[in-house]
Design a protein around this motif. Structure first.
Motif, PDB file in Angstrom:
ATOM      1  N   TYR A 650     -12.322  27.497  55.632  1.00 21.78           N
ATOM      2  CA  TYR A 650     -12.980  27.155  54.374  1.00 21.78           C
ATOM      3  C   TYR A 650     -14.069  26.111  54.599  1.00 21.78           C
ATOM      4  CZ  TYR A 650     -13.623  25.176  49.703  1.00 21.78           C
ATOM      5  OH  TYR A 650     -14.180  24.713  48.531  1.00 21.78           O
ATOM      6  N   GLN A 651     -13.761  25.073  55.367  1.00 23.01           N
ATOM      7  CA  GLN A 651     -14.730  24.006  55.592  1.00 23.01           C
ATOM      8  C   GLN A 651     -15.946  24.517  56.366  1.00 23.01           C
ATOM      9  OE1 GLN A 651     -12.605  19.936  56.348  1.00 23.01           O
ATOM     10  NE2 GLN A 651     -11.206  21.508  57.069  1.00 23.01           N
ATOM     11  N   ALA A 652     -15.706  25.375  57.367  1.00 18.14           N
ATOM     12  CA  ALA A 652     -16.810  25.891  58.163  1.00 18.14           C
ATOM     13  C   ALA A 652     -17.741  26.760  57.328  1.00 18.14           C
ATOM     14  CB  ALA A 652     -16.268  26.687  59.349  1.00 18.14           C
ATOM     15  N   LEU A 653     -17.190  27.579  56.443  1.00 17.54           N
ATOM     16  CA  LEU A 653     -18.003  28.501  55.653  1.00 17.54           C
ATOM     17  C   LEU A 653     -18.719  27.799  54.504  1.00 17.54           C
ATOM     18  CD1 LEU A 653     -15.610  31.588  55.478  1.00 17.54           C
ATOM     19  CD2 LEU A 653     -17.710  31.385  56.814  1.00 17.54           C
ATOM     20  N   THR A 654     -18.070  26.836  53.872  1.00 12.41           N
ATOM     21  CA  THR A 654     -18.644  26.203  52.673  1.00 12.41           C
ATOM     22  C   THR A 654     -19.408  24.931  52.971  1.00 12.41           C
ATOM     23  OG1 THR A 654     -16.660  24.884  52.244  1.00 12.41           O
ATOM     24  CG2 THR A 654     -16.758  27.109  51.275  1.00 12.41           C
ATOM     25  N   GLY A 655     -19.074  24.244  54.059  1.00 11.78           N
ATOM     26  CA  GLY A 655     -19.660  22.935  54.323  1.00 11.78           C
ATOM     27  C   GLY A 655     -18.990  21.818  53.562  1.00 11.78           C
ATOM     28  N   LEU A 656     -17.903  22.120  52.840  1.00  5.62           N
ATOM     29  CA  LEU A 656     -17.173  21.125  52.059  1.00  5.62           C
ATOM     30  C   LEU A 656     -15.968  20.636  52.855  1.00  5.62           C
ATOM     31  CD1 LEU A 656     -17.243  22.942  48.593  1.00  5.62           C
ATOM     32  CD2 LEU A 656     -18.870  21.265  49.501  1.00  5.62           C
ATOM     33  N   SER A 657     -15.616  19.358  52.675  1.00  4.34           N
ATOM     34  CA  SER A 657     -14.528  18.763  53.446  1.00  4.34           C
ATOM     35  C   SER A 657     -13.222  18.822  52.663  1.00  4.34           C
ATOM     36  CB  SER A 657     -14.849  17.307  53.792  1.00  4.34           C
ATOM     37  OG  SER A 657     -13.747  16.694  54.423  1.00  4.34           O
ATOM     38  N   ILE A 658     -12.165  19.253  53.323  1.00  7.64           N
ATOM     39  CA  ILE A 658     -10.842  19.307  52.703  1.00  7.64           C
ATOM     40  C   ILE A 658     -10.353  17.903  52.363  1.00  7.64           C
ATOM     41  CG2 ILE A 658      -9.615  19.197  54.911  1.00  7.64           C
ATOM     42  CD1 ILE A 658      -8.565  21.396  51.990  1.00  7.64           C
ATOM     43  N   ALA A 659     -10.866  16.892  53.079  1.00  7.80           N
ATOM     44  CA  ALA A 659     -10.417  15.516  52.851  1.00  7.80           C
ATOM     45  C   ALA A 659     -10.848  14.987  51.491  1.00  7.80           C
ATOM     46  CB  ALA A 659     -10.952  14.598  53.955  1.00  7.80           C
TER      47      ALA A 659
END
Length: 975
Positions: A650-659
């Protein structure tokens, strides 16, 4: 008593202990016998009977010792001989079982022997001190002993049944109070002949046989050992392997009834009456202090405190049941007739309540049966091992019934409506599971606003049958309310109290995912595992109602300070300017006909970096180590350990951080993406995109997610586009990485050119069985494993990633020969969860570092000016999209301008690395910033401002008002 009679008594005791020892020998040999006989059903039953007999002996022998009333004589000589025999037997059992079972999992027969040995050793001590102990017991009047022992037995039974609390150390059967209790029970039975004579002998026989059948059934059910693994499925039942808990309440009660039957059947008394004193009261107070003491400790165990508080509260309300006499001494006597009258009155008045609870329990078990495809083994496992989970499901719907009762004060009507609602809920769950392989979730309640559209999806016959069933149940409820005799009614205060308690119970589920809440801790204690990444799996484990409740307390993200439309417009303008500056240095306005491939290599991480472990046998990753020196590469800071693949994806595709997300939302793939109106991922920059995952697509809701992300095709094993290459390596059940790379090449050759490919491999997914590969060329040593079995798993894993290295070398050569310009972002998602000897608090950062590289083939290198040449850089998975565009020399939109600044100016971002980031349940939350040296750092003022902008944008795109969900910010090149 004559010495000859004493010798006979000694022979009897020796025979009993000899039988226990022989049974221990039989049990330790049981493993070998079952292997030789092929686990035949008759052998399974035989071993169950042997173990059941041993468990009963552990309890019966101390009781029988208490029954025997004999004059003073020395027993220490016999005791020493018994100790020697027992020690030899125990050592023999210990060393004969080791070769049979895996070292990592000690023999269950050895477990039985150890438990029996503790009981046996303690019983020999009772044998030696029987007379002094009986003299102590006989200072207390027989009727007082009777009342206290019955009360303790009942408390033990009820507390174990409803709460599982270990009362006075009875649960493990190893405390001194436990053995004294059993001895005291035997002494009481021997000296209370007049009270026992109230029942005829045939009734004792009947009740004892009934108790034996019930306890035998319960032990059989509890021996049904089912291990649930998210990736391996279910291990079949292994009745012949597991020990029987000798201290189950039903076993204890059965043994007490058996001895009472034997005592009642004898023609002569077993003891004389003695004058009472208060010495036994001191022993009772000692046990009470042990039960209450944990409340006074600084670190209070709240479940224990609550349980003890309930016990004390019940005792306080039950004072009228006691008759307290004050004379020369205190005497406490239970008024059992009053207790019986109260019980009868309660049963006559409130039996409908118990009936409703029983019906709801049966319906709940039936729903579990459906979820497990009517597999009797699994239903049996749910009823026994998951009994508390079943109870929570029942209590949820039972609370609704109580709320209706508080409103209507008509029990049959309230329970009828509750049952109708529950059946309707389960029918709706079945329909949704059939259609989407997912239970009902809180987000589905929005469909209630469009009932016509919802009913249009249901077969008319089902609707008709539901209406008929509704009419029948309502008719039955009305008849019962009218003809049920004395109605079940609550008074005014009772209705208020019931309503408050029921509403409060349901309201608790709004805190299920707050790790600091009492509700969360209690649910964890009963093994509630939400499995957010697979809701259907969560429903099977927890039931449809509890799984629904697990998803109630989900909060996407906390609103950052200053969030508003004006702030977001300002951010859009600012990063448009940043994007224009970046784009002056880049060539291509769009991705054009370039290919971009994201390869998530399952569980790939160089074992050479694992602290304290040495790998011998050569370098398992020779190509990767050489290749990383020739291209953009480094380490990726994973937000998980041993799991959480979809979060890195998810983070790689969206650029958003799970943190940045709330701890109550550990898995955006299944909890967020399917319910977003619009998403934006890097594949949206390409005209055509495909996903490849050589495994089931049900995990992490990948089917719905890839559709929401706009992928044109998704290749997987659950009805998606067919995967062409599915070869495996030797005995490994997963598709090999070489096959997956060939699948990528095949799809790159297909038109149209200029596509995005998202890949998640499976070859190195858990488990790591040593038998997967015929030869393990690499060996490990160090502190990273605790036994040879774990060592074998690590070596099998290393062998697997060596095969990945070989496949990677072959694939890169093929890419270089391709005429299509192709860039590859290749990374490991997390370390495998097999390094058991290392503390996460000390080695958190290295245990979250995986390998990555970003590579452009020769065709892409001729086309682009490489804007990304740095090596050995520590990054986060949310940095890959911006880094890929830099590698491809593609101009950026304002959104990717922000991501570029995040990648170049901020340290790596992750969830806390001092613990395993859970993807099955809510985590603790928090953010770690790790610099290039692997050290935790704090952000500077400028970095904090940039990170705050990043949080504002992430909040707006996921949980906010979506001010920036426009192509001008997300997709179009900043000009």
């Amino acid at each position: 008593m004559s010495s000859k009679s004493l010798m006979k008594r000694g022979y009897v005791a020796g025979a009993i202990f000899g039988a226990v020892t022989i049974c221990c020998y039989l049990c330790t040999a049981g493993q070998l016998l079952t292997h030789l006989t092929g686990h035949a059903p008759l052998v399974i039953v035989a071993w169950w009977f042997v173990k059941m007999t041993i468990s009963a002996l552990v309890v019966i022998v101390p009781i029988m010792l208490g029954c025997h009333q004999s004059p003073e004589h020395s027993r220490w000589g016999t005791t020493v001989i018994l100790w020697l025999i027992g020690a030899v037997g125990f050592l023999w059992a210990k060393y004969t079982t080791q070769p049979v079972m895996n070292v990592a999992q000690p023999s269950p027969e050895l477990y039985v022997a150890q438990q029996i040995f503790v009981g046996w050793l303690s019983t020999t001590v009772l044998f030696a001190v029987a007379q002094p102990l009986q003299r102590l017991l006989h200072h207390w009047p027989i009727y007082q002993r009777r009342h206290w022992l019955i009360a303790v037995t009942a408390a033990y039974f009820l507390i174990r049944l409803f709460n599982g609390y270990d009362l006075l150390g009875f649960h493990r059967g190893t405390s001194a109070i436990w053995f004294v209790y059993l001895f005291a029970v035997g002494d009481w039975l021997a000296n209370d002949q007049k009270w026992l004579a109230q029942w005829p002998r045939w009734r004792y026989a009947l009740v004892t046989v009934g108790a034996f059948l019930v306890s035998g059934l319960l032990t059989w059910l509890n021996m049904n050992h089912v291990i649930y693994s998210p990736h391996k499925g279910l291990t079949p039942d292994t009745h012949y392997l597991l020990a029987i808990n000798a201290f189950q309440p039903m076993v204890v009660i059965t043994c007490i009834l058996l001895v009472a039957w034997l005592v009642r059947s004898t023609s002569r008394g077993w003891a004389n009456d003695y004058v009472a004193s208060q010495q036994i009261l001191l022993l009772g107070l000692l046990g009470t202090a042990q039960a209450v003491t944990p409340i006074l400790l600084p670190t209070v165990k709240w479940p224990l405190a609550v349980t003890t508080g309930i016990i004390l509260w019940v005792l306080a309300l039950g004072l009228p049941v006691f008759t307290i006499k004050v004379g020369r001494r205190w005497q406490i006597k239970l008024n059992w007739r009053q207790v019986a009258r109260w019980g009868q009155d309660f049963a006559k008045r409130y039996w409908p309540v118990a009936l409703t609870y029983a019906l709801l329990w049966l319906i709940t078990v039936a729903s579990f049966a459906y979820l497990w495809a009517n597999d009797w083994t699994m239903v049996q496992w749910v009823v026994t091992a998951r009994a508390k989970i079943v109870m929570v499901n029942v209590l949820i719907i039972f609370a609704l019934v109580l709320i209706l009762m508080a409103i209507t004060n008509r029990w049959w009507i309230s329970s009828g409506i509750g049952i109708i609602f529950y059946l309707g809920w389960l029918c709706a769950s079945v329909l949704k599971i059939t259609a989407r392989n997912e239970p009902i979730l809180p987000t589905d309640l929005s469909a209630v606003t469009a009932p016509g559209e919802l009913l249009g999806m249901v077969n008319p016959w089902i609707i008709g049958g539901t209406v008929v069933g509704l009419i029948v149940i309502l008719g039955l409820v009305g008849w019962l309310e009218y003809r049920a005799g004395r109605p079940c009614r609550f008074n005014g205060w009772c209705r208020i109290i019931v309503a408050v308690l029921a509403v409060g119970f349901l309201a608790c589920f709004t805190r299920t995912n707050h790790s600091d809440s009492l509700v969360y801790k209690q649910l964890q204690r009963i093994d509630d595992t939400p499995y957010f990444y697979s809701q259907i799996r969560g429903a099977r484990m927890n039931g449809t109602l509890l799984q629904f409740a697990n998803n109630v307390d989900v909060h996407v993200m906390t609103k950052p300070a200053g969030y508003s439309a004006a702030t977001m417009q300002q951010i859009a303008r600012h990063y448009s300017q940043v994007g224009r500056r970046i784009n002056r240095q880049r060539t291509h306005q769009t991705v054009g006909k370039q290919n971009l491939v994201f390869v998530l290599s399952e569980s790939f991480a160089d074992p050479a970096r694992v602290p304290g472990m040495k790998v011998s046998g050569g370098d398992p990753l020779p190509f990767l180590h050489k290749f990383k020196k020739q291209t953009t590469s480094g380490l990726m800071l994973s937000s998980g350990y041993g799991g959480g693949t979809a979060n890195m994806e998810y983070q790689a595709l969206t650029g958003l951080s799970i943190a940045n997300f709330s701890p109550t939302m550990p898995t955006p793939y299944s909890q967020l993406v399917p319910y977003q109106k619009r998403t934006f991922t890097i594949n949206n920059l390409f005209k055509y995109s495909i996903g490849i995952h050589p495994f089931t697509a049900n995990l992490y809701s990948r089917k719905a997610v890839y559709k929401k992300f706009g992928f044109n095709k998704f290749y997987h094993f659950d009805g998606g586009s067919k995967i062409t290459y599915t070869s495996k390596i030797q005995h490994n059940p997963r598709v090999s990485d070489e096959s997956t790379y060939r699948e990528i090449d095949l799809n790159l050759q297909r038109r149209p050119h200029g596509k995005f490919v998202q890949v998640a491999t499976m070859q190195n997914h858990m488990p790591y069985e040593p038998a997967y590969y015929r030869k393990r060329q690499y060996h490990v040593s160090g502190q990273d494993f605790k036994n040879p079995d774990q060592q074998g798993q690590i070596e099998a894993y290393i062998q697997g990633i060596h095969y990945t290295d070989q496949a990677l070398r072959k694939w890169v050569r093929q890419l270089d020969n391709s005429k299509q310009p192709t860039t590859v972002v290749w990374y490991g998602d997390h370390l495998p969860g097999i390094y058991h000897g290392l503390p996460m608090g000390k080695y958190g950062v290295p245990l979250h570092e995986t390998d990555y590289f970003i590579y452009s083939n020769k065709a892409a290198q001729r086309l682009n000016h490489d804007r990304l040449t740095s090596q050995h850089q520590l990054v986060s998975p949310n940095d890959f999209a911006a880094m890929a565009l830099a590698k491809m020399d593609v101009q950026v939109s304002p959104y990717y301008a922000l991501l570029t600044k995040v990648q170049t100016e901020l340290p790596a971002i992750s969830l806390p690395t001092n613990g395993t980031a859970k993807n099955n349940s809510a985590h603790q939350g928090g953010i770690d910033f790790i610099n290039q040296r692997g050290h935790h750092v704090k952000l500077t003022k400028d970095q904090r401002r940039l990170f705050h902008d990043y949080q504002l944008v992430q909040y707006d795109l996921t949980a906010g008002h979506h001010y920036l969900q426009k192509d001008g910010f997300l997709k179009q090149v900043a000009r």
